[in-house]
Write an enzyme that holds these catalytic residues in place. Structure first.
Site, PDB file in Angstrom:
ATOM      1  N   ASN A   1     -32.980  14.501 133.299  1.00 16.31           N
ATOM      2  CA  ASN A   1     -32.310  12.852 133.925  1.00 16.31           C
ATOM      3  C   ASN A   1     -33.574  12.335 134.561  1.00 16.31           C
ATOM      4  OD1 ASN A   1     -29.096  14.321 134.495  1.00 16.31           O
ATOM      5  ND2 ASN A   1     -29.939  13.245 132.813  1.00 16.31           N
TER       6      ASN A   1
ATOM      7  N   ASP B   1     -19.981  14.588 131.833  1.00 13.95           N
ATOM      8  CA  ASP B   1     -20.529  13.702 131.059  1.00 13.95           C
ATOM      9  C   ASP B   1     -19.591  12.578 130.749  1.00 13.95           C
ATOM     10  OD1 ASP B   1     -22.664  12.634 129.450  1.00 13.95           O
ATOM     11  OD2 ASP B   1     -22.019  14.011 127.736  1.00 13.95           O
TER      12      ASP B   1
END
Ligand code: FPP
Length: 257
Positions: A80, A32
């Site tokens: 996503n 991330d």
């Protein structure tokens, strides 16, 4: 790759060492912070993702050199898909180019590539390239690198429960035979051991629908490093921390020692 000795102490810094006889068998990483890394540099998010691939390479190599048997990377979640199309396209392009570029590296390190997730949702080009590299590396034995792509843990569990209930309905199995190992065998990760260590970069401290079943007893490690800055030394630090923890699996400290 020659293979890591069964027992060795690898010096991480002046004070700390990694004991290779107690390595996590399975490390999972939530990579991330690509977007924030790029923003800090006044660049577009795509630049962060591109540099994220360098951290992927360094981490894969470091794990293989240490002797980690299984590494699973959260590369693209079911959620996503809600990102802007231009970013999704960039990520898919990067995946194809990385797969093309790294096939030889994987083979040189005797690494087998695997993928988990709803792979049919991926663009044809990505799916095709992925299948090719998986086939090309299927006999490699030193480490398994699994990419979680279009992956969501809840979706994985829903699919498993549907498959199991169909088998019960069609008398293939009885409901009494449902146990943890049966559920395990219906997950995308059926060929992998439970996760021992899960790492998340960028300072966020959550699991975000990643391997919910498989991390039941994993050690959690959070670091504020943004993914493109994640290095081999950061990986070593996570493993040092992992080796300092006492994993009791519900037992008492006395029972363990
Ligand atoms: C999270 O950062 C990262 C991703 C959603 C994608 C991870 C992809 C790569 C590292 C590149 C390709 C991967 C492989 C396996 C070759 P973010 O975009 O959520 O960052 P932010 O939270 O700072 O916005």
């Amino acid at each position: 790759m020659g293979g890591t000795p069964v027992f060795a102490l690898i010096k991480v810094n002046l004070k700390e060492t990694i004991n290779t006889s107690r390595l996590p068998k399975h490390i999972a990483i939530i990579m991330d912070g690509n977007g924030r890394w790029a923003k800090q540099k006044g660049m577009l998010r795509a630049f962060g993702h591109k540099n994220g691939t360098k951290a992927v390479r360094e981490t894969v190599e470091a794990c293989a050199e240490l002797g980690i048997k299984n590494l699973t990377l959260y590369a693209f979640s079911t959620e996503n898909w809600n990102r802007p199309k231009i970013e999704i396209d960039t990520l898919m392009r990067l995946l194809v180019s990385s797969l093309k570029k790294e096939t030889t590296t994987l083979s040189d390190h005797n690494i087998k590539l695997a993928a988990i997730g709803n792979l049919n949702a991926l663009p044809n080009k990505v799916h095709r390239e992925l299948k090719e590299v998986i086939a090309h590396t299927k006999d490699n034995t030193h480490m398994t690198l699994t990419l979680a792509l279009s992956y969501g843990s809840r979706e994985e569990l829903v699919n498993a429960f549907k498959e199991i209930s169909n088998k019960v309905k069609n008398n293939i199995i009885s409901s009494e035979s449902i146990d943890e190992s049966l559920i395990n065998n219906h997950l995308y990760t059926r060929n992998l051991p439970d996760v021992d260590l899960i790492i998340r970069t960028s300072g966020e401290q959550r699991i975000s629908n990643f391997l919910l079943w498989q991390i039941a007893y994993a050690e959690l490690y959070f670091t504020s490093i943004l993914w493109p800055d994640f290095t081999k030394e950061n990986l070593y630090q996570a493993i040092v921390e992992y080796q300092k923890r006492e994993r009791r699996f519900g037992k008492t400290s006395e029972q363990i020692n």
